[in-house]
Write a protein that holds these residues in place. Structure first.
Motif, PDB file in Angstrom:
ATOM      1  N   VAL A  29       0.888  -1.028  -0.034  1.00  0.00           N
ATOM      2  CA  VAL A  29      -0.041   0.233  -0.098  1.00  0.00           C
ATOM      3  C   VAL A  29       1.000   1.297  -0.072  1.00  0.00           C
ATOM      4  O   VAL A  29       1.520   1.583   0.983  1.00  0.00           O
ATOM      5  CB  VAL A  29      -0.894   0.169   1.230  1.00  0.00           C
ATOM      6  N   PRO A  30       0.934   2.238  -1.095  1.00  0.00           N
ATOM      7  CA  PRO A  30       1.910   3.103  -1.157  1.00  0.00           C
ATOM      8  C   PRO A  30       1.732   4.123  -0.193  1.00  0.00           C
ATOM      9  O   PRO A  30       2.819   4.565   0.013  1.00  0.00           O
ATOM     10  CB  PRO A  30       1.635   3.660  -2.634  1.00  0.00           C
ATOM     11  N   TRP A  31       0.875   4.554   0.413  1.00  0.00           N
ATOM     12  CA  TRP A  31       0.617   5.532   1.474  1.00  0.00           C
ATOM     13  C   TRP A  31       0.884   5.003   2.885  1.00  0.00           C
ATOM     14  O   TRP A  31       0.576   5.832   4.041  1.00  0.00           O
ATOM     15  CB  TRP A  31      -0.653   6.229   1.308  1.00  0.00           C
ATOM     16  N   LEU A  32       1.151   3.883   3.145  1.00  0.00           N
ATOM     17  CA  LEU A  32       1.533   3.030   4.234  1.00  0.00           C
ATOM     18  C   LEU A  32       2.859   2.892   4.457  1.00  0.00           C
ATOM     19  O   LEU A  32       3.746   2.234   3.462  1.00  0.00           O
ATOM     20  CB  LEU A  32       0.598   1.925   4.372  1.00  0.00           C
ATOM     21  N   ARG A  33       3.454   3.083   5.511  1.00  0.00           N
ATOM     22  CA  ARG A  33       4.986   2.928   5.892  1.00  0.00           C
ATOM     23  C   ARG A  33       4.868   1.686   6.662  1.00  0.00           C
ATOM     24  O   ARG A  33       4.934   1.888   7.966  1.00  0.00           O
ATOM     25  CB  ARG A  33       5.748   3.967   6.476  1.00  0.00           C
ATOM     26  N   THR A  34       5.038   0.636   5.948  1.00  0.00           N
ATOM     27  CA  THR A  34       4.748  -0.860   6.779  1.00  0.00           C
ATOM     28  C   THR A  34       6.014  -1.276   7.126  1.00  0.00           C
ATOM     29  O   THR A  34       6.752  -1.620   6.424  1.00  0.00           O
ATOM     30  CB  THR A  34       3.685  -1.733   6.138  1.00  0.00           C
ATOM     31  N   ARG A  35       6.150  -1.938   8.500  1.00  0.00           N
ATOM     32  CA  ARG A  35       7.163  -2.862   8.795  1.00  0.00           C
ATOM     33  C   ARG A  35       6.423  -4.120   9.454  1.00  0.00           C
ATOM     34  O   ARG A  35       5.329  -4.197  10.292  1.00  0.00           O
ATOM     35  CB  ARG A  35       8.120  -2.213  10.125  1.00  0.00           C
ATOM     36  N   ALA A  36       6.403  -5.132   8.608  1.00  0.00           N
ATOM     37  CA  ALA A  36       5.940  -6.457   8.910  1.00  0.00           C
ATOM     38  C   ALA A  36       6.694  -7.447   9.458  1.00  0.00           C
ATOM     39  O   ALA A  36       8.147  -7.607   9.156  1.00  0.00           O
ATOM     40  CB  ALA A  36       5.571  -6.855   7.367  1.00  0.00           C
ATOM     41  N   ILE A  37       6.454  -7.793  10.744  1.00  0.00           N
ATOM     42  CA  ILE A  37       7.365  -8.959  11.369  1.00  0.00           C
ATOM     43  C   ILE A  37       6.384 -10.103  12.015  1.00  0.00           C
ATOM     44  O   ILE A  37       5.283 -10.056  11.812  1.00  0.00           O
ATOM     45  CB  ILE A  37       7.789  -8.183  12.861  1.00  0.00           C
ATOM     46  N   VAL A  55      11.243 -11.782  13.327  1.00  0.00           N
ATOM     47  CA  VAL A  55      11.846 -11.174  14.737  1.00  0.00           C
ATOM     48  C   VAL A  55      10.857 -11.114  15.728  1.00  0.00           C
ATOM     49  O   VAL A  55       9.571 -11.284  15.378  1.00  0.00           O
ATOM     50  CB  VAL A  55      12.019  -9.703  14.822  1.00  0.00           C
ATOM     51  N   ASP A  56      10.908 -11.600  17.133  1.00  0.00           N
ATOM     52  CA  ASP A  56      10.216 -11.782  17.874  1.00  0.00           C
ATOM     53  C   ASP A  56       9.695 -10.163  18.518  1.00  0.00           C
ATOM     54  O   ASP A  56      10.582  -9.407  18.745  1.00  0.00           O
ATOM     55  CB  ASP A  56      10.621 -12.401  19.124  1.00  0.00           C
ATOM     56  N   PHE A  57       8.188  -9.915  18.564  1.00  0.00           N
ATOM     57  CA  PHE A  57       7.901  -8.652  18.939  1.00  0.00           C
ATOM     58  C   PHE A  57       8.510  -8.232  20.112  1.00  0.00           C
ATOM     59  O   PHE A  57       8.824  -6.716  20.451  1.00  0.00           O
ATOM     60  CB  PHE A  57       6.252  -8.552  19.001  1.00  0.00           C
ATOM     61  N   PHE A  58       8.768  -8.954  21.129  1.00  0.00           N
ATOM     62  CA  PHE A  58       9.100  -8.674  22.315  1.00  0.00           C
ATOM     63  C   PHE A  58      10.759  -8.327  22.324  1.00  0.00           C
ATOM     64  O   PHE A  58      11.368  -7.811  23.442  1.00  0.00           O
ATOM     65  CB  PHE A  58       8.914  -9.787  23.250  1.00  0.00           C
ATOM     66  N   HIS A  59      11.506  -8.568  21.207  1.00  0.00           N
ATOM     67  CA  HIS A  59      12.638  -8.291  20.895  1.00  0.00           C
ATOM     68  C   HIS A  59      13.098  -7.186  19.906  1.00  0.00           C
ATOM     69  O   HIS A  59      14.221  -7.148  19.483  1.00  0.00           O
ATOM     70  CB  HIS A  59      13.608  -9.625  20.821  1.00  0.00           C
ATOM     71  N   LEU A  60      12.048  -6.679  19.703  1.00  0.00           N
ATOM     72  CA  LEU A  60      12.083  -5.583  18.432  1.00  0.00           C
ATOM     73  C   LEU A  60      12.704  -4.248  18.677  1.00  0.00           C
ATOM     74  O   LEU A  60      12.705  -3.796  19.803  1.00  0.00           O
ATOM     75  CB  LEU A  60      10.603  -5.230  18.209  1.00  0.00           C
ATOM     76  N   ASP A  61      13.798  -3.931  17.997  1.00  0.00           N
ATOM     77  CA  ASP A  61      14.528  -2.707  18.017  1.00  0.00           C
ATOM     78  C   ASP A  61      13.605  -1.610  17.548  1.00  0.00           C
ATOM     79  O   ASP A  61      13.256  -1.489  16.432  1.00  0.00           O
ATOM     80  CB  ASP A  61      15.783  -2.845  17.526  1.00  0.00           C
TER      81      ASP A  61
END
Length: 80
Positions: A54-62, A74-80
């Protein structure tokens, strides 16, 4: 992956094929975008890459057990 994790991943993929949660998310966020411009999104437990496109979303998918090269493993609980 262990058998239980693999079964969970397969069930998640089957669910996404039947119900497009991405369409709902995009529709909901589209209303917010009209007042705020582009949006940042953290997709936790990403199953597919729909929201990354989606061009208007700056998405980080984990996901803790990523099944796609564009989804960070990556584990959400260890996300930087």
């Amino acid at each position: 992956l262990g058998a239980r994790v693999q079964a969970y991943q397969e069930a998640s993929l089957a669910n996404v094929e039947r119900f497009s949660t991405s369409k709902w998310v995009v529709g909901t966020l589209r209303r917010l975008r009209s007042t705020r411009g582009g949006l940042d999104l953290l997709e936790v437990g990403a199953i597919n890459t729909t929201l990354l496109d989606v061009p208007w979303l700056r998405t980080r998918a984990i996901d803790v057990h990523s099944q796609h090269e564009r989804i960070e493993e990556v584990d959400f609980f260890h996300l930087d």
